[in-house]
Design an enzyme around this catalytic site. Sequence first.
Site, PDB file in Angstrom:
ATOM      1  N   TYR A   1       0.844  -1.202   0.000  1.00 56.62           N
ATOM      2  CA  TYR A   1       0.000   0.000   0.000  1.00 56.62           C
ATOM      3  C   TYR A   1       0.874   1.245   0.000  1.00 56.62           C
ATOM      4  CZ  TYR A   1      -3.804   3.191   0.848  1.00 56.62           C
ATOM      5  OH  TYR A   1      -4.704   4.213   0.711  1.00 56.62           O
TER       6      TYR A   1
ATOM      7  N   ASP B   1       1.688  19.305 -21.328  1.00 56.76           N
ATOM      8  CA  ASP B   1       0.992  18.032 -21.459  1.00 56.76           C
ATOM      9  C   ASP B   1       1.964  17.133 -22.207  1.00 56.76           C
ATOM     10  OD1 ASP B   1      -0.434  15.807 -22.170  1.00 56.76           O
ATOM     11  OD2 ASP B   1      -2.297  16.900 -22.575  1.00 56.76           O
TER      12      ASP B   1
ATOM     13  N   LYS C   1      -0.036   6.547 -23.726  1.00 53.35           N
ATOM     14  CA  LYS C   1       0.381   6.845 -25.107  1.00 53.35           C
ATOM     15  C   LYS C   1       1.878   6.562 -25.248  1.00 53.35           C
ATOM     16  CE  LYS C   1      -3.599   9.243 -24.748  1.00 53.35           C
ATOM     17  NZ  LYS C   1      -4.412   9.268 -23.526  1.00 53.35           N
TER      18      LYS C   1
ATOM     19  N   PHE D   1     -19.092  13.422 -26.673  1.00 53.36           N
ATOM     20  CA  PHE D   1     -18.704  12.529 -27.774  1.00 53.36           C
ATOM     21  C   PHE D   1     -18.587  11.071 -27.335  1.00 53.36           C
ATOM     22  CE2 PHE D   1     -14.335  12.081 -26.335  1.00 53.36           C
ATOM     23  CZ  PHE D   1     -14.169  13.224 -25.575  1.00 53.36           C
TER      24      PHE D   1
ATOM     25  N   ARG E   1     -13.414  13.769 -34.426  1.00 53.90           N
ATOM     26  CA  ARG E   1     -12.786  14.907 -33.749  1.00 53.90           C
ATOM     27  C   ARG E   1     -13.280  16.146 -34.472  1.00 53.90           C
ATOM     28  NH1 ARG E   1     -10.369  13.212 -28.793  1.00 53.90           N
ATOM     29  NH2 ARG E   1     -12.598  13.158 -28.660  1.00 53.90           N
TER      30      ARG E   1
ATOM     31  N   PHE F   1      -7.329  19.954 -25.281  1.00 50.09           N
ATOM     32  CA  PHE F   1      -7.718  18.547 -25.310  1.00 50.09           C
ATOM     33  C   PHE F   1      -8.948  18.403 -24.424  1.00 50.09           C
ATOM     34  CE2 PHE F   1      -7.933  14.147 -24.063  1.00 50.09           C
ATOM     35  CZ  PHE F   1      -8.079  13.595 -25.329  1.00 50.09           C
ATOM     36  N   THR F   2      -9.840  17.494 -24.811  1.00 50.53           N
ATOM     37  CA  THR F   2     -11.167  17.403 -24.177  1.00 50.53           C
ATOM     38  C   THR F   2     -11.097  17.337 -22.645  1.00 50.53           C
ATOM     39  OG1 THR F   2     -11.065  15.030 -24.593  1.00 50.53           O
ATOM     40  CG2 THR F   2     -12.268  16.348 -26.193  1.00 50.53           C
TER      41      THR F   2
END
Length: 461
Positions: free
Chosen positions: A75, A218, A261, A452, A385, A127-128
Amino acid sequence: MTTKKRSWAEPYKIKMVEPLRMTTREQRERALAEAGWNTFLLRSEDVYIDLLTDSGTNAMSDRQWAGLMVGDEAYAGSANYYHLEAAVQKYYGYKHLVPTHQGRGAENILSKCLIKPGDYVPGNMYFTTTRAHQELAGATFVDIIIDEAHDPGCEHPFKGNVDLAKLDALVTRVGAAKVPYVSLAATVNMAGGQPISMKNVRAVREYCEPKGIKVILDATRAIENAWFVKQREKGYADKSIAEILHEMCSLTDGATMSGKKDLLVNIGGFLALNDDDVFEEARNLVVLYEGLHTYGGLAGRDMEAMAIGIQEAVSEDHIRARIGQVEYVGEGLMKAGIPIVHPIGGHAIFLDAAAFLPHLPQTAFPAQTLAGELYLESGIRAMERGIVSAGRNKETGDHNYPKLELVRLTFPRRVYTQAHCDVTVESVIELFDRRHAIKGLKMNYEPKYLRFFQARFDRLA
Ligand code: F0G
């Protein structure tokens, strides 16, 4: 003299396979109707080649799978946390690490730490999830990307760049005290996977630093961005991807990261910071939203796979093959005259749905339509998009009308072969040949947030 051809090939071989299910057109008609013409609502078993996203869909290496076996599922104080911290410090160069379950977990914590209601957050396009968290924390997002980014035909080598005049206009209008940070994406997903230049990041830094405005990267696809800097920016051809990544991060105060990614894993992310006080606050908040600060919602094994993934992701052979595959598909489509966003981006090909289906108005959701039709044609799953992703204007309640109406064919890393790429190109060409017969859609269900993902549509008669 004869010129010998030497083909390019993937820098890995396959030792485990996942069989794919082939479907008939009738089966796909049924599946798409059940999914309300939303590719997010399809079952993956009904999909042949899944180009929905490169997020969490990567194939891990044998070394990463071996890393899962040395997961320390404690933990508190897991050994894998310290491996990940060391890898982030070495390759990204930030001082502090807060692991999160994925990128949006980091965005949530960062937004809560830095934004006060009434603030403004400028960004190189949005970005969303990033923008949604900024808005939930009370900020107004302001797009400061260069105009070229909104023009799908423009060949600018760094379409992700910030327009410093737009940034300055905002800061002059609202005052630096109301701009906690610039939200800088590398590469810019919604612009077509387009990179930002090192020179531009440096200029943003130099503008912001004296005004006390932070720069937050980002870093989700920053390694892919480093590849473009190496290829296109003067002075970087002889630098390694790792050196370029480190230099770019050194110009920023911290980063949010979706490891799903660049980092070749199926789950995981982090927030990385230099400032001790902001880190202190983030470390408090992560306990509320994700988990203890040494696991942040991840299993120990997931942190280990991500730590190993960082080392593999910065390898030149890997990144050349990864972006090479996207270029291979893009060049095939361009040769056939298919309208796509130029130049070819890092993680995806973006079909220009507005040019593909010029007879459809934006309110008939051309990109949503094209994604659905591609699935019917071939079993290939892509992603809208465009106007659906752009959501609604907070004040007026009307749709946001983005200039780009795109369908993203996104390539998971190390998953598909060149033959899958050929099938993809052929399928898009066939659809293009019968594009005039394609009808648009109307929305019949609209969720409140990030519509979306779950919106549903009917085909117009
Ligand atoms: N930033 C960028 C640039 C992204 O592309 C994503 C995710 C995130 C942040 C959020 O990360 O999903 O781990 O919470 N993009 C995915 C995509 C969903 O398909 O482009 P996450």
